[in-house]
Design a protein around this motif. Structure first.
Motif, short mmCIF file in Angstrom:
data_model
loop_
_atom_site.label_atom_id
_atom_site.label_comp_id
_atom_site.label_asym_id
_atom_site.label_seq_id
_atom_site.Cartn_x
_atom_site.Cartn_y
_atom_site.Cartn_z
N GLY A 9 0.83 -1.21 0.00
CA GLY A 9 0.00 0.00 0.00
C GLY A 9 0.86 1.25 0.00
N GLY A 10 0.83 1.95 -1.11
CA GLY A 10 1.63 3.18 -1.24
C GLY A 10 0.74 4.40 -1.26
N MET A 12 -0.74 7.66 1.30
CA MET A 12 0.04 8.68 2.02
C MET A 12 0.81 8.06 3.18
SD MET A 12 -2.26 12.11 1.88
CE MET A 12 -3.25 11.76 3.30
N ILE A 34 -1.97 0.77 -7.64
CA ILE A 34 -2.18 1.74 -8.72
C ILE A 34 -0.86 2.04 -9.43
CG2 ILE A 34 -2.70 4.21 -9.06
CD1 ILE A 34 -5.03 3.70 -7.09
N ASN A 55 -7.81 17.89 0.83
CA ASN A 55 -6.74 18.63 1.48
C ASN A 55 -6.62 18.04 2.87
OD1 ASN A 55 -6.47 20.91 -0.55
ND2 ASN A 55 -8.66 20.95 -0.06
N ALA A 57 -5.42 18.63 6.90
CA ALA A 57 -4.92 19.52 7.96
C ALA A 57 -3.84 18.72 8.67
CB ALA A 57 -6.06 19.87 8.90
N VAL A 137 0.78 -3.17 -9.02
CA VAL A 137 0.83 -4.58 -8.60
C VAL A 137 -0.19 -4.84 -7.48
CG1 VAL A 137 2.70 -4.22 -6.91
CG2 VAL A 137 2.42 -6.43 -7.93
N PHE A 176 -6.85 -5.71 2.20
CA PHE A 176 -6.79 -7.13 1.81
C PHE A 176 -5.98 -7.91 2.83
CE2 PHE A 176 -4.11 -10.44 0.09
CZ PHE A 176 -5.06 -11.33 -0.37
N VAL A 196 -16.39 17.11 -0.71
CA VAL A 196 -15.09 17.77 -0.61
C VAL A 196 -14.87 18.66 -1.83
CG1 VAL A 196 -12.59 17.32 -0.66
CG2 VAL A 196 -14.09 15.88 0.72
N PHE A 277 -17.00 11.18 -0.49
CA PHE A 277 -16.32 10.07 0.20
C PHE A 277 -17.26 9.51 1.26
CE2 PHE A 277 -13.16 12.93 -1.41
CZ PHE A 277 -12.15 12.11 -1.88
N GLY A 296 -1.98 2.79 9.26
CA GLY A 296 -2.86 3.70 8.52
C GLY A 296 -4.31 3.28 8.62
N ASN A 297 -5.06 3.54 7.55
CA ASN A 297 -6.48 3.22 7.55
C ASN A 297 -6.74 1.73 7.71
OD1 ASN A 297 -7.32 5.82 7.32
ND2 ASN A 297 -8.29 5.61 5.32
N GLY A 307 -10.11 16.31 11.46
CA GLY A 307 -8.86 16.23 10.69
C GLY A 307 -7.76 15.51 11.46
N GLN A 308 -8.09 14.36 12.06
CA GLN A 308 -7.11 13.69 12.92
C GLN A 308 -6.58 12.38 12.34
OE1 GLN A 308 -5.96 14.62 16.15
NE2 GLN A 308 -6.78 16.59 15.53
N ASN A 311 -3.02 12.28 10.78
CA ASN A 311 -2.07 12.70 11.82
C ASN A 311 -1.81 11.58 12.83
OD1 ASN A 311 -1.60 15.42 10.96
ND2 ASN A 311 -3.73 15.81 11.49
C1 LIG Z 1 -12.97 13.56 3.41
C2 LIG Z 1 -11.76 13.23 4.22
C3 LIG Z 1 -10.96 14.25 4.72
C4 LIG Z 1 -9.85 13.95 5.52
N1 LIG Z 1 -9.11 14.98 6.05
C5 LIG Z 1 -8.08 14.71 6.88
C6 LIG Z 1 -7.33 15.77 7.50
O1 LIG Z 1 -7.59 16.95 7.28
N2 LIG Z 1 -6.32 15.44 8.36
C7 LIG Z 1 -6.02 14.13 8.65
O2 LIG Z 1 -5.12 13.88 9.47
N3 LIG Z 1 -6.70 13.10 8.07
C8 LIG Z 1 -7.72 13.36 7.21
N4 LIG Z 1 -8.41 12.32 6.61
C9 LIG Z 1 -7.95 10.93 6.84
C10 LIG Z 1 -6.86 10.53 5.82
O3 LIG Z 1 -7.29 10.82 4.53
C11 LIG Z 1 -6.51 9.06 5.96
O4 LIG Z 1 -6.08 8.83 7.28
C12 LIG Z 1 -5.38 8.64 5.00
O5 LIG Z 1 -5.78 8.86 3.68
C13 LIG Z 1 -5.03 7.17 5.19
O6 LIG Z 1 -4.08 6.80 4.23
P1 LIG Z 1 -3.63 5.29 3.99
O7 LIG Z 1 -2.37 5.39 3.21
O8 LIG Z 1 -3.64 4.54 5.27
O9 LIG Z 1 -4.80 4.63 3.14
P2 LIG Z 1 -5.19 4.80 1.62
O10 LIG Z 1 -5.13 6.22 1.23
O11 LIG Z 1 -6.50 4.12 1.43
O12 LIG Z 1 -4.06 4.03 0.82
C14 LIG Z 1 -4.04 2.63 0.71
C15 LIG Z 1 -3.24 2.25 -0.53
O13 LIG Z 1 -3.13 0.84 -0.61
C16 LIG Z 1 -3.29 0.43 -1.95
N5 LIG Z 1 -3.76 -0.98 -1.95
C17 LIG Z 1 -4.95 -1.43 -1.49
N6 LIG Z 1 -5.04 -2.77 -1.64
C18 LIG Z 1 -3.88 -3.17 -2.21
C19 LIG Z 1 -3.38 -4.43 -2.63
N7 LIG Z 1 -4.08 -5.58 -2.49
N8 LIG Z 1 -2.14 -4.49 -3.20
C20 LIG Z 1 -1.40 -3.35 -3.35
N9 LIG Z 1 -1.84 -2.11 -2.95
C21 LIG Z 1 -3.06 -2.03 -2.40
C22 LIG Z 1 -4.32 1.41 -2.51
O14 LIG Z 1 -4.25 1.50 -3.91
C23 LIG Z 1 -3.91 2.72 -1.83
O15 LIG Z 1 -3.00 3.48 -2.57
C24 LIG Z 1 -9.52 12.59 5.82
C25 LIG Z 1 -10.32 11.56 5.30
C26 LIG Z 1 -11.44 11.87 4.52
C27 LIG Z 1 -12.30 10.74 4.00
#
Ligand SMILES: Cc1cc2nc3c(=O)[nH]c(=O)nc-3n(C[C@H](O)[C@H](O)[C@H](O)COP(=O)(O)OP(=O)(O)OC[C@H]3O[C@@H](n4cnc5c(N)ncnc54)[C@H](O)[C@@H]3O)c2cc1C
Length: 402
Positions: A9-10, A12, A34, A55, A57, A137, A176, A196, A277, A296-297, A307-308, A311
């Motif tokens: 997972g690449g 943020m 992707i 965006n 915070a 991949v 997954f 958004v 979203f 992460g998520n 906006g936590q 962070n």
């Molecule tokens: C509307 C909105 C506003 C937000 N605003 C803020 C804010 O202001 N401040 C803040 O702190 N947080 C905010 N957040 C939360 C923040 O966006 C998330 O915490 C962050 O995006 C989590 O990133 P991630 O990399 O864990 O997950 P994701 O962004 O979901 O990345 C997961 C990656 O894994 C890849 N992947 C998935 N399955 C596979 C697989 N089988 N093989 C290979 N790759 C795979 C995907 O393609 C993806 O690139 C907000 C969230 C939302 C919905």
């Protein structure tokens, strides 16, 4: 031989953690589903599921981490500081105000365009000799035994088989990897969708961030680079999002914002395209199993109300980095199960505090019962007037107190 870590997972989180590890001399294989864009062109915001039209915070703590990584100079080109926060409720008298100057901090954090954050992270990842980036991949299998974690992945016609001492699953809300390991997750659907976009107002934003509890849902208006540009995150009831989407609804959307905000921001003059979203809370029952740790998520997806989310993920990543650099310094196993469980335990308090806070704000402010409304208002007034509360809350929000 140097041990290698696999990150699945690449987004943020995966990109940020890969950089933290590589800059601490730990080699990483980063797998992303992707196919990343090429940034040779002038296009600032190509679509990617993690760094899209949103965006973020960034708290002061996250900014500090990017400073340590040597990335802040590049990031701040498209970031703007928050110097004041105002919290109000539509149709009510209460108002809470936090001023950076009063709290004796340079700012509460910075708002950055995700597209820019992603671009800077990816550009840096591509320069790192200790990161092998494999994009386009899809990881399709994950298993582990006492010695290694093993994955299988597909890229077009190609099949990949990889093994590592430690596997970090940063593959998002529907992870997954989490499912492949049989780790359960508690899920709560907020029945809301976040709308958004970016808007332009007639008054300059003056670096003020607004959180307004509107009749439709908690509406965040944050300053963006450019004096009159602001970021909007507006969670609305699921099923009503179509009302706000599409160019034909631009004016309707601007009118609704105006109604919710009054003239605090001046006239809402222009709106960009809206994106939606779906919002839910997804909490993994375990974050460390054997040689695999969820980040992460994939570990915790929360409501964006304060906006936590990101962070919190950055603080997790930073603590994991400390555990891993200590192991590496002793040439110990980077996937040691007991060490990963210790990491997990060490993060629970901060995680639970943030998760509870965001969830209770959403639930607490969505009830329109007049008695509850009155109590909320008295709470906002108390927050604004009782000494000692503001510095405490500000420190938590800035990620400086875990
Ligand atoms: C509307 C909105 C506003 C937000 N605003 C803020 C804010 O202001 N401040 C803040 O702190 N947080 C905010 N957040 C939360 C923040 O966006 C998330 O915490 C962050 O995006 C989590 O990133 P991630 O990399 O864990 O997950 P994701 O962004 O979901 O990345 C997961 C990656 O894994 C890849 N992947 C998935 N399955 C596979 C697989 N089988 N093989 C290979 N790759 C795979 C995907 O393609 C993806 O690139 C907000 C969230 C939302 C919905």
């Amino acid at each position: 031989m140097q041990q290698e870590v696999i990150i699945v997972g690449g987004g943020m989180v995966g990109l940020s953690l890969a950089l933290m590890l590589a800059k601490s001399n730990i080699a990483v294989k980063l797998l992303e589903a992707i196919q990343y864009p090429n940034y040779d062109d002038a296009n600032l915001a190509p679509y990617h599921s993690s760094f899209d039209a949103r965006n973020s915070a960034l708290s002061r703590r996250s900014v500090q981490i990017y400073q340590e990584l040597g990335l802040w100079d590049a990031l701040q080109e498209h970031a703007t500081p928050i110097l004041e926060v105002q919290i109000t409720e539509q149709g009510s008298f209460g108002k809470a105000r936090l001023l950076a100057e009063q709290e004796k901090v340079e700012s509460f954090g910075q708002v950055i365009e995700n597209a820019w954050l992603g671009r800077v992270l990816l550009t840096e990842v591509r320069k790192q000799p200790l990161i092998e980036l494999i994009d386009g991949v899809q990881v399709t299998s994950l298993k582990q035994d006492t010695d290694f974690a093993y994955i299988e992945a597909v890229r077009g016609q190609e099949q990949l088989q990889l093994a590592a001492k430690l596997l970090i699953a940063a593959d998002g809300r529907d992870s997954f990897c989490r499912k492949a390991l049989g780790i359960g997750a508690s899920e709560h659907d907020y029945d809301q969708v976040a709308i958004v976009t970016t808007v332009q107002t007639s008054k300059p934003h003056a670096h003020v961030g607004f959180e307004r509890f509107s009749h439709l849902g908690p509406l965040a208006l944050l300053p963006l680079p450019g004096e009159y540009r602001r970021s909007v995150v507006w969670p609305v009831p699921k099923g009503t999002e179509h009302e706000w989407m599409g160019d034909e609804n631009d004016q309707h959307f601007l009118n609704a914002l105006q109604q919710a905000y009054g003239d605090r921001a001046g006239k809402f003059e222009k709106t960009g395209r809206r994106f939606s979203f779906p919002l839910s809370q997804v909490l993994a029952e375990k974050q460390a199993v054997g040689r695999v740790v969820l980040m992460g998520n994939a570990a915790h997806t929360i409501h964006p109300v304060a906006g936590q989310g990101f962070n919190l993920c950055m603080r997790d990543a930073y603590v994991l980095l400390r555990y891993l650099t200590e192991q590496a310094a002793q040439s110990a196993d980077l996937g040691d199960a007991a060490m990963l469980r210790d990491y997990e335990q060490s993060r629970l308090k901060d995680q639970q505090r943030v998760i509870k806070f965001c969830d209770s704000v959403v639930r607490g402010f969505s009830n329109q019962n007049p008695i509850l409304k009155f109590m909320r208002n008295t709470g906002l007034v108390a927050f604004d007037t009782i000494p000692g509360i503001k510095p405490l809350v500000a420190n938590y929000a800035m990620g400086l107190k875990a």
